[in-house]
Structures are given as structure tokens and as C-alpha cells.
Design a protein around this motif. Structure first.
Motif, PDB file in Angstrom:
ATOM      1  N   LEU A 149      24.475  37.787  66.684  1.00  0.00           N
ATOM      2  CA  LEU A 149      24.274  36.447  67.240  1.00  0.00           C
ATOM      3  C   LEU A 149      24.887  36.333  68.630  1.00  0.00           C
ATOM      4  O   LEU A 149      24.311  35.719  69.535  1.00  0.00           O
ATOM      5  N   GLN A 282      23.587  28.859  57.529  1.00  0.00           N
ATOM      6  CA  GLN A 282      23.626  29.319  58.911  1.00  0.00           C
ATOM      7  C   GLN A 282      22.550  28.631  59.750  1.00  0.00           C
ATOM      8  O   GLN A 282      22.782  28.250  60.893  1.00  0.00           O
ATOM      9  N   THR A 286      23.275  26.095  62.861  1.00  0.00           N
ATOM     10  CA  THR A 286      22.673  26.307  64.172  1.00  0.00           C
ATOM     11  C   THR A 286      22.008  25.021  64.677  1.00  0.00           C
ATOM     12  O   THR A 286      22.148  24.650  65.849  1.00  0.00           O
ATOM     13  N   GLN A 290      23.477  23.313  68.053  1.00  0.00           N
ATOM     14  CA  GLN A 290      22.641  23.397  69.250  1.00  0.00           C
ATOM     15  C   GLN A 290      21.831  22.129  69.501  1.00  0.00           C
ATOM     16  O   GLN A 290      21.693  21.704  70.645  1.00  0.00           O
ATOM     17  N   ALA A 297      23.557  29.049  72.772  1.00  0.00           N
ATOM     18  CA  ALA A 297      23.383  30.094  71.768  1.00  0.00           C
ATOM     19  C   ALA A 297      24.635  30.968  71.668  1.00  0.00           C
ATOM     20  O   ALA A 297      25.055  31.362  70.575  1.00  0.00           O
ATOM     21  N   THR A 300      27.348  29.105  69.853  1.00  0.00           N
ATOM     22  CA  THR A 300      27.047  29.072  68.421  1.00  0.00           C
ATOM     23  C   THR A 300      27.398  30.399  67.767  1.00  0.00           C
ATOM     24  O   THR A 300      27.992  30.439  66.684  1.00  0.00           O
TER      25      THR A 300
END
Length: 468
Positions: A149, A282, A286, A290, A297, A300
Motif C-alpha cells: 500500500l 480495509q 480506505t 480518503q 493514498a 492511508t
């Protein structure tokens, strides 16, 4: 552990790390891909779904192919395919090229993953040495996704094509190391390749692809309901045909008797529920960070890094706990940690500081450290060597199917709860409602773990049951 065994473990851990990082990096890079190639929302979703279809659809076949055709051979062949088609994705100029590249990459991962897992279980003798190797392997897998990620965010900032080219470089390095290090286990007891069950392979692959496709379509509950129902009906029909073929086959692809082991069935159910809860959470996290909070990103990904604590805990603390308390109790403790993590997040607000989220992140790291590896141990423990690929295929199918189901379920619930509203308050309320999915999945998994503990505590006379 001999030096060569350390080398083998490093290569196989590198392969599962590659699979995890590949998926995570792409997820972060999707907005950049859409902007550059001008893809529609449906086409962008298809890029993700194509990988899931290939991976979930071919996993059982991949596991059995490793048993029948050779584990080292399958590992090297499909690592090469993974390398080539990941590179193809990096050169894509049109959406259909990305779809083909991701589908074949998913198929390659479906053959590569169970071959790698069965190479571990046939290289390391059953007992503490194998347990430690599997726990290191499991921690590496989870670490690949968590680090992917962050790395994906950094690479996407340079150019989204590097999200495809980076796995090419890593695959090439692994391939060069694997050729001299990996040895084919003895073929004793392996069924002849000429007895390969083609009818069973075709029906189970078709069934899994249709079922995964049906699960993916659940993300859009009001869009083409008849097609979703048809996908599930077709998948179940092919699954029934597969079971009938296997009962009559002289050399079945999947021996039906393997499902008589209650521990194996419980383990695979818990595996599916584990990934359903985590990937669903998850995804919601996100959305929260966001879309509702405006985090980038990279921010996060960094927020999720705390959940990667299992990279350290899985090979250090978990083996000690397993040796002292047994797999079943450690798994139950991990599931209760996850249940507490998701329950704490139910009170999330629009002004939460990261310190308020951190306990949930750390508890999720504990859950993965205490559940993922021990489940992998139990799923392959006591299985004959010539069926280790099948056992690896089953547990990885459960992990993958659960991830797809969790993502689809939270998406469907979130969309339904949102009801077309477009305010931060409505988004937060919908997110809290969708959090019921990971909470419920983890609770059900914990109940199954308790049932396994009770079953292990009441063995039949002269015939102890395996744990859990």
C-alpha cells in the motif's frame, strides 16, 4: 536449519510477498491508471475483478497440479508467466490489455501459491521446524500486502506503470535464486500425470470462476440481478457435477474423503471469514480516510502499517504461543483480538485523531499474527505428502474467496445504507452500518474456533481428533 533450507524459505517467502505486494500496489494505483487510460468505472473495476477471477477460479486446480506434475516445475513455470504478464500490464495502452494481463497474472498466482506452500511442507519435516517456517511464510504474506500500500503510493506518484514493472524485477530475481535452490520432492506416491482428471479440472475451475464472479457482482446489488443469480446457479451446478465426477473417477482431482476431517473444514471456514473481515474492513477504512477525511493514498498506507505488526510477531511470539497453548487456543485469541478491533472502530467519527484508530490497527496485527499462520499449519498438518498441494490449494482458495466475499458484502451494505445521499454525515453512517460485516464474520469465526476446541477436548475413544 541447514543453510540451503534458509535459502529455500527465503525464495518461497519472496514469492508470497510478491503476490501480496502486487495486489496492494495495483489497488493504490487505480486512480492514476483511470486518469491516464481514460477507463470507465466498470473497466477499472474489471481490472481488479479479472485478477480475482483468475486467482480464485484456478487455485484448486493449481494445488492439485503441483501434486501431480511436480511442485518445483509448477513454481518455476508459473513464476515465469507471472513475470511476463506483469510486464505486459506495464506496457498497456488500452483497457483490454490490462484485463488480459491481470487475468493471466491471477491464474499464474493460483498455480504459484499452492506450489510454494507445498514446497515448504515437503521440504521441512512436520513439527516445530515446519511450524516456524509456515509462520514466517504467513507473516511475510501479510507484510507484502501492508507494505504494498505504501510502496504502491510512492511508485504511482512516479508513474503507475512502475506498479507493474517492479514485480517484474522482483520475479526475475526470485527466478534466478529459485533455479539452483529448489529441488523437486521425491515422486514416490505421486499419481501418474497421464491419470490427470481433466473432467474434474474443467468443472471445478468453471464452478469457482462462476462463484467468484457472482460474489464480485454482489458489489452492485441493483445492477443485473438475474446475471448474478445465474452466475451462482451455474457455479453450484458445476460444483455438483464436479462432486459426482470425483466420486466415479479412478484418479480424482480432489479426493472427497479429505473433507471428512472436521478440523480441515473448520480451518477453511475460519480462513474465509478471516480474510472477509480484514479486506472488508480495509476497504471501509480506505473510504473513511480518503473520501471522508481527505487523506492521500500514501498517508492511508502509512496508517495501515501498524496492522503489519504480524511481520514481527508471526515468526517470534506466535511459535512460542503455539508450542505452549496449541494452535486452537492461539487462533481463538487472535480472532477475539480482531473482534475487539472492529468493535472499537464502530464509534468512529469525522474528527477522530489517528491515536483513536491506532488500537484497532494494532489489534488487527495481533489477529493476523495469531490466526493466519496457525490456520495454515492446521490446514496442512497430517495431510499425506502427495496431497500437500491440494491442501495448500484449499486453504488459499478459502483465503481468496473470503477476501472477495468480504469486499463485495461491505460494498453492497455501504451502498444500500448510503441510499444516494452525498454528505459526510451520511457517508459516516453508512460506513458504520457496513462495519457490521467484519464484526459478524469475525464473531462467526470465533464461534467455529470454540467448536473446534470443544471437539478436540472430547476425542473419540482410541481416535483423537486433530486440532482445532
Amino acid at each position: 536449519m541447514p543453510a540451503r533450507h534458509w535459502g529455500v524459505l527465503a525464495v518461497l517467502c519472496g514469492a508470497i510477498f510478491l503476490e501480496g505486494i502486487d495486489v496492494a500496489m495495483l489497488n493504490v494505483a487505480l486512480p492514476s491508471i483511470r486518469a491516464d487510460l481514460g477507463l470507465s468505472t466498470g473497466a477499472l473495476s474489471g481490472v481488479v475483478s479479472a485478477y480475482v477471477l483468475g486467482y480464485g477460479g484456478f487455485m484448486l486446480l493449481g494445488g492439485r497440479a503441483a501434486d501431480l506434475l511436480g511442485r518445483r516445475r509448477m513454481f518455476l513455470l508459473w513464476l515465469t508467466v507471472f513475470l511476463l504478464f506483469s510486464g505486459l500490464g506495464g506496457f498497456a495502452e488500452e483497457g483490454w490489455v490490462l484485463l488480459v494481463a491481470r487475468f493471466v497474472t491471477g491464474v499464474a498466482a493460483a498455480f504459484l501459491t499452492p506450489a510454494g506452500l507445498s514446497l515448504i511442507t515437503t521440504t521441512f519435516p512436520e513439527g516445530p521446524l515446519r511450524n516456524r517456517a509456515l509462520l514466517v511464510y504467513a507473516g511475510t504474506a501479510a507484510g507484502g500486502f501492508a507494505l504494498g500500500l505504501v510502496i504502491g503510493g510512492l511508485l504511482a506518484a512516479v508513474g503507475w506503470r512502475w506498479v507493474f514493472f517492479a514485480p517484474v524485477l522482483m520475479s526475475a530475481a526470485l527466478l534466478l535464486a529459485a533455479i539452483p535452490l529448489l529441488k523437486e520432492p521425491p515422486a514416490a506416491g505421486r499419481p501418474a500425470a497421464r491419470s490427470f482428471d481433466l473432467a474434474g479440472a474443467a468443472t471445478v475451475t468453471g464452478a469457482m470462476m462462476l462463484l467468484v464472479y457472482g460474489v464480485v457482482r454482489l458489489e452492485h446489488p441493483g445492477d443485473g440481478l438475474p446475471l448474478t443469480v445465474a452466475a451462482f446457479a451455474g457455479g453450484l451446478a458445476l460444483l455438483a457435477a464436479f462432486a459426482a465426477i470425483e466420486r466415479r473417477s479412478a484418479a480424482p482431482l480432489v479426493r472427497m474423503g479429505i473433507f471428512r476431517a472436521g478440523a480441515l473444514v473448520r480451518t477453511n471456514l475460519m480462513a474465509a471469514l478471516l480474510t472477509a473481515s480484514f479486506f472488508g474492513f480495509q476497504f471501509l477504512l480506505t473510504l473513511y480516510l480518503q473520501e471522508l477525511r481527505g487523506w492521500s493514498a500514501i498517508e492511508t498506507g502509512l496508517a495501515l502499517l501498524a496492522a503489519a505488526a504480524d511481520v514481527v510477531l508471526a515468526p517470534t511470539l506466535t511459535p512460542w504461543l503455539v508450542n505452549r497453548y496449541g494452535n486452537a487456543r492461539v487462533v481463538l485469541g487472535g480472532l477475539l483480538s480482531g473482534l475487539l478491533a472492529y468493535a472499537l472502530f464502530l464509534g468512529v467519527g469525522l474528527d477522530w485523531a489517528y491515536a483513536a484508530m491506532l488500537p484497532s490497527m494494532l489489534l488487527i496485527g495481533l489477529m493476523f499474527a495469531f490466526v493466519y499462520g496457525p490456520l495454515t499449519i492446521v490446514a496442512t498438518d497430517g495431510i499425506a505428502e502427495h496431497e500437500q498441494g491440494l491442501a495448500g490449494g484449499l486453504i488459499n482458495t478459502s483465503f481468496q474467496f473470503g477476501a472477495a466475499l468480504g469486499l463485495s458484502a461491505v460494498t453492497a451494505v455501504n451502498v444500500a445504507a448510503l441510499g444516494g445521499a452525498d454528505t459526510p454525515e451520511a457517508g459516516l453512517a453508512a460506513l458504520r452500518t457496513a462495519l457490521a460485516v467484519p464484526v459478524t464474520a469475525t464473531l462467526v469465526a470465533a464461534v467455529i474456533a470454540v467448536i473446534g476446541l470443544r471437539a478436540a477436548a472430547r476425542p473419540r475413544a482410541g481416535q483423537p481428533l486433530p486440532v482445532p
